[in-house]
Design a protein around this motif. Structure first.
Motif, PDB file in Angstrom:
ATOM      1  N   ARG A   1       0.837  -1.220   0.000  1.00  0.00           N
ATOM      2  CA  ARG A   1       0.000   0.000   0.000  1.00  0.00           C
ATOM      3  C   ARG A   1       0.865   1.261   0.000  1.00  0.00           C
ATOM      4  O   ARG A   1       0.513   2.264  -0.607  1.00  0.00           O
ATOM      5  CB  ARG A   1      -0.937  -0.019   1.209  1.00  0.00           C
ATOM      6  N   THR A   2       1.992   1.196   0.717  1.00  0.00           N
ATOM      7  CA  THR A   2       2.876   2.366   0.777  1.00  0.00           C
ATOM      8  C   THR A   2       3.447   2.676  -0.600  1.00  0.00           C
ATOM      9  O   THR A   2       3.481   3.841  -1.026  1.00  0.00           O
ATOM     10  CB  THR A   2       4.028   2.105   1.779  1.00  0.00           C
ATOM     11  N   VAL A   3       3.869   1.643  -1.312  1.00  0.00           N
ATOM     12  CA  VAL A   3       4.443   1.845  -2.650  1.00  0.00           C
ATOM     13  C   VAL A   3       3.349   2.359  -3.603  1.00  0.00           C
ATOM     14  O   VAL A   3       3.589   3.284  -4.397  1.00  0.00           O
ATOM     15  CB  VAL A   3       5.069   0.537  -3.174  1.00  0.00           C
ATOM     16  N   ALA A   4       2.160   1.800  -3.490  1.00  0.00           N
ATOM     17  CA  ALA A   4       1.064   2.246  -4.363  1.00  0.00           C
ATOM     18  C   ALA A   4       0.732   3.718  -4.111  1.00  0.00           C
ATOM     19  O   ALA A   4       0.535   4.497  -5.051  1.00  0.00           O
ATOM     20  CB  ALA A   4      -0.167   1.366  -4.135  1.00  0.00           C
ATOM     21  N   ARG A   5       0.726   4.108  -2.842  1.00  0.00           N
ATOM     22  CA  ARG A   5       0.443   5.515  -2.514  1.00  0.00           C
ATOM     23  C   ARG A   5       1.532   6.444  -3.037  1.00  0.00           C
ATOM     24  O   ARG A   5       1.254   7.529  -3.546  1.00  0.00           O
ATOM     25  CB  ARG A   5       0.358   5.686  -0.989  1.00  0.00           C
ATOM     26  N   ALA A   6       2.766   6.019  -2.853  1.00  0.00           N
ATOM     27  CA  ALA A   6       3.885   6.848  -3.324  1.00  0.00           C
ATOM     28  C   ALA A   6       3.784   7.031  -4.838  1.00  0.00           C
ATOM     29  O   ALA A   6       3.995   8.124  -5.366  1.00  0.00           O
ATOM     30  CB  ALA A   6       5.209   6.194  -2.944  1.00  0.00           C
ATOM     31  N   TRP A   7       3.451   5.972  -5.523  1.00  0.00           N
ATOM     32  CA  TRP A   7       3.300   5.997  -6.988  1.00  0.00           C
ATOM     33  C   TRP A   7       2.219   6.990  -7.399  1.00  0.00           C
ATOM     34  O   TRP A   7       2.360   7.753  -8.342  1.00  0.00           O
ATOM     35  CB  TRP A   7       2.954   4.581  -7.447  1.00  0.00           C
ATOM     36  N   GLU A   8       1.141   6.980  -6.641  1.00  0.00           N
ATOM     37  CA  GLU A   8      -0.014   7.809  -7.006  1.00  0.00           C
ATOM     38  C   GLU A   8       0.129   9.268  -6.572  1.00  0.00           C
ATOM     39  O   GLU A   8      -0.405  10.164  -7.228  1.00  0.00           O
ATOM     40  CB  GLU A   8      -1.285   7.238  -6.357  1.00  0.00           C
ATOM     41  N   THR A   9       0.830   9.514  -5.475  1.00  0.00           N
ATOM     42  CA  THR A   9       0.769  10.858  -4.895  1.00  0.00           C
ATOM     43  C   THR A   9       2.089  11.620  -4.852  1.00  0.00           C
ATOM     44  O   THR A   9       2.099  12.811  -4.560  1.00  0.00           O
ATOM     45  CB  THR A   9       0.212  10.793  -3.451  1.00  0.00           C
TER      46      THR A   9
ATOM     47  N   HIS B   1       8.586   9.944  -6.479  1.00  0.00           N
ATOM     48  CA  HIS B   1       8.642   8.486  -6.441  1.00  0.00           C
ATOM     49  C   HIS B   1       8.181   7.872  -7.767  1.00  0.00           C
ATOM     50  O   HIS B   1       8.741   6.882  -8.222  1.00  0.00           O
ATOM     51  CB  HIS B   1       7.804   7.948  -5.276  1.00  0.00           C
ATOM     52  N   ARG B   2       7.172   8.467  -8.365  1.00  0.00           N
ATOM     53  CA  ARG B   2       6.701   7.953  -9.653  1.00  0.00           C
ATOM     54  C   ARG B   2       7.849   7.940 -10.664  1.00  0.00           C
ATOM     55  O   ARG B   2       8.076   6.952 -11.367  1.00  0.00           O
ATOM     56  CB  ARG B   2       5.533   8.841 -10.137  1.00  0.00           C
ATOM     57  N   ARG B   3       8.579   9.057 -10.715  1.00  0.00           N
ATOM     58  CA  ARG B   3       9.724   9.155 -11.642  1.00  0.00           C
ATOM     59  C   ARG B   3      10.793   8.111 -11.318  1.00  0.00           C
ATOM     60  O   ARG B   3      11.309   7.432 -12.203  1.00  0.00           O
ATOM     61  CB  ARG B   3      10.360  10.548 -11.511  1.00  0.00           C
ATOM     62  N   LEU B   4      11.088   8.014 -10.011  1.00  0.00           N
ATOM     63  CA  LEU B   4      12.129   7.079  -9.571  1.00  0.00           C
ATOM     64  C   LEU B   4      11.795   5.654 -10.008  1.00  0.00           C
ATOM     65  O   LEU B   4      12.656   4.930 -10.523  1.00  0.00           O
ATOM     66  CB  LEU B   4      12.225   7.163  -8.032  1.00  0.00           C
ATOM     67  N   TYR B   5      10.520   5.273  -9.852  1.00  0.00           N
ATOM     68  CA  TYR B   5      10.119   3.905 -10.162  1.00  0.00           C
ATOM     69  C   TYR B   5       9.987   3.691 -11.673  1.00  0.00           C
ATOM     70  O   TYR B   5      10.327   2.629 -12.185  1.00  0.00           O
ATOM     71  CB  TYR B   5       8.817   3.547  -9.434  1.00  0.00           C
ATOM     72  N   GLU B   6       9.521   4.707 -12.369  1.00  0.00           N
ATOM     73  CA  GLU B   6       9.424   4.572 -13.826  1.00  0.00           C
ATOM     74  C   GLU B   6      10.815   4.411 -14.440  1.00  0.00           C
ATOM     75  O   GLU B   6      11.011   3.599 -15.343  1.00  0.00           O
ATOM     76  CB  GLU B   6       8.704   5.790 -14.419  1.00  0.00           C
ATOM     77  N   GLN B   7      11.759   5.192 -13.912  1.00  0.00           N
ATOM     78  CA  GLN B   7      13.139   5.074 -14.429  1.00  0.00           C
ATOM     79  C   GLN B   7      13.721   3.690 -14.174  1.00  0.00           C
ATOM     80  O   GLN B   7      14.521   3.179 -14.957  1.00  0.00           O
ATOM     81  CB  GLN B   7      14.029   6.142 -13.785  1.00  0.00           C
TER      82      GLN B   7
END
Lengths: 68, 444
Positions: free
Chosen positions: B30-38, B42-48
């Protein structure tokens, strides 16, 4: 009353846990109201946060921490 | 008299390990999903890194996530002042603002907390204070300046929540603090290890015997690594037991604490954090008993997701069975052992300031010290330990002590020669927060 019957790991809630969840749900609903006097709203929000803490510690909920 | 349980939260603190792991997985997902969404950061970090939240299916999958570093955070805040796009909520929803201490001379990090975040921060301290035996009947003195550095702020609110009588000392002098501790019969004192020693020294100068004139039964330290010899000195001075805690501004609170059994290490609050230990060079996980860098994932702070954050803290994890208290949270043996970048190379020998301190604190004659590194003739590195002795020390004993200290330091550092110099009374700096006892002058 909340209709949740298990905690985050799927264990049945105890009566105390059900009551805590119910209190939290009621305070959360009140916290979202905008028609209360500031003295009511702000204190309800504080109380809601305390119940959020208990319910999180006891693994009853895992809700977005940033939102009041 | 209330018969309190030993644990702040018996349900999770004694939870079987497999259930604890299952709980951590639910929270991680849930923490990762929230970071991704908000959090755009973090979204950039994970997309990269080519990773999406749905790929986190097991706890081991945490290793698919890239590390987050302090440098990333600083860069983000520098590019997008004041807070970067790391934060998940509008600034208007925050109720607290704090800064890192900036003791390392770098740009401080800025943090915001919501009402829930701030409450959660105090809650983590409750695990630690309760675990070390603090109870509602205690009178707790905070030797802390209550500024923008987060320090003991959360601990203050923890003690209010627990129903303790809280004594905030703000801008009081050390002398004033010592007097109030005695006058008010404080039973718990909170300070950095360095400052707990400093207050003890000032008490002696004032003719106050803290062991007999005071009522302190617990000294809770934080903010610096607390070596066993330092803790013993604190216990001798204060007449109470000394317990270690450690946290950081980036998570806002503590993630480890020493329980009342004093097992020589600190329990991890595993229902609120995932603590990994990695090889700092390869990033690969370390086993129990191996020293490595601490990497933290926090489940509590909503404003700032902290997932796989490299702390540079040097730690060694040991299993929960090392301690007899019944908690199932693993421990860091010796707490925070230092910083992975603390190590100094002197003529081919590794020197950790904390190891030097551990040796010096075994000498009751030593009041304060400084480690000075210099480079002679642009070639030869020298290490000098400046020693300030306790008042009243007999001058004719110095030569013997100097020789003994030099030998002890060398024996523990592959024969490396240490220069041991005597400093005058009151000459060396004293500290309230994080002590700076090492000066590296080699590149100046």
């Amino acid at each position: 009353m909340t209709d949740q019957t298990t905690d985050l790991l799927g264990k049945e809630l105890t009566d105390d846990e059900k009551e805590l969840l119910d209190l939290y749900a009621r305070l959360k609903t009140m916290s979202a109201r905008e028609d209360l006097a500031p003295c009511a709203l702000m204190n309800v929000r504080q109380a809601m946060v305390m119940l959020w803490n208990v319910c999180t510690d006891l693994e009853l909920i895992y809700e977005e921490p940033g939102v009041d | 008299m209330v018969n309190w349980p030993d644990y702040w939260n018996p349900k999770t603190e004694t939870m079987p390990k497999d259930e604890l792991r299952a709980l951590q997985l639910v929270k991680l997902q849930r923490t990762v999903a929230r970071a991704w969404e908000t959090s755009p950061f973090h979204r950039r970090l994970y997309e990269q890194a080519g990773v999406t939240p749905d790929q986190i299916q097991t706890l081991d999958d945490i290793r698919k996530l890239p590390f987050m570093t302090r440098a990333d955070w600083m860069d983000n805040q520098a590019k997008l002042p004041l807070f970067g796009d790391l934060i998940t909520r509008p600034r208007e929803e925050a109720i607290r603002y704090h800064l890192t201490s900036g003791t390392s001379g770098r740009q401080p990090l800025r943090v915001l907390d919501s009402r829930k975040d701030w409450s959660w921060i105090a809650e983590q301290w409750c695990y630690g204070f309760w675990g070390f035996g603090v109870r509602p009947t205690d009178t707790v003195f905070f030797a802390f300046s209550y500024g923008s550095f987060i320090g003991f702020w959360g601990a203050h609110y923890c003690c209010e929540k627990m129903g303790c009588l809280v004594l905030p000392s703000g801008n009081m002098t050390t002398e004033g603090r010592v007097k109030q501790i005695v006058e008010m019969g404080a039973t718990v004192v909170c300070a950095t290890p360095t400052y707990a020693l400093r207050m003890g020294q000032v008490a002696q100068q004032l003719g106050i015997d803290l062991r007999n004139d005071g009522r302190v039964r617990r000294v809770i330290v934080s903010g610096e690594p607390a070596v066993p010899a330092t803790k013993r000195m604190i216990e001798d001075m204060w007449g109470g037991i000394c317990g270690d805690t450690a946290g950081m501004t980036e998570i806002g609170t503590i993630m480890i604490f020493e329980c009342e059994k004093q097992p020589g290490g600190t329990h991890i609050i595993e229902d609120h954090f995932i603590e990994e230990v990695i090889d700092p060079d390869t990033g690969e996980p370390c086993d129990y008993g191996q020293r490595g860098e601490r990497v933290v994932t926090s489940f509590g702070r909503g404003f700032i997701p902290l997932i796989r954050y490299r702390t540079k803290d040097l730690v060694m994890k040991v299993p929960y069975t090392t301690c007899s208290c019944g908690r199932t949270g693993d421990l860091y043996d010796g707490g925070i052992l230092g910083r992975v970048d603390d190590m100094k190379l002197i003529r081919g020998t590794n020197v950790y300031p904390r190891a030097v301190e551990a040796i010096l604190r075994e000498y009751s004659e030593v009041e304060e010290f400084q480690i000075v590194l210099t480079r002679e003739d642009n070639i030869r590195d020298e290490i000098t330990v400046q020693i300030e002795l306790k008042p009243g020390y007999a001058d004719d004993s110095w030569a013997g002590l100097q020789s003994k200290l030099g030998k002890d330091l060398a024996d523990n550092h592959e024969g490396l020669r240490f220069n041991v110099a005597r400093a005058g009374e009151g000459e060396l700096p004293r500290f309230e927060l994080k002590a700076k006892r090492l000066q590296d002058l080699r590149d100046q």
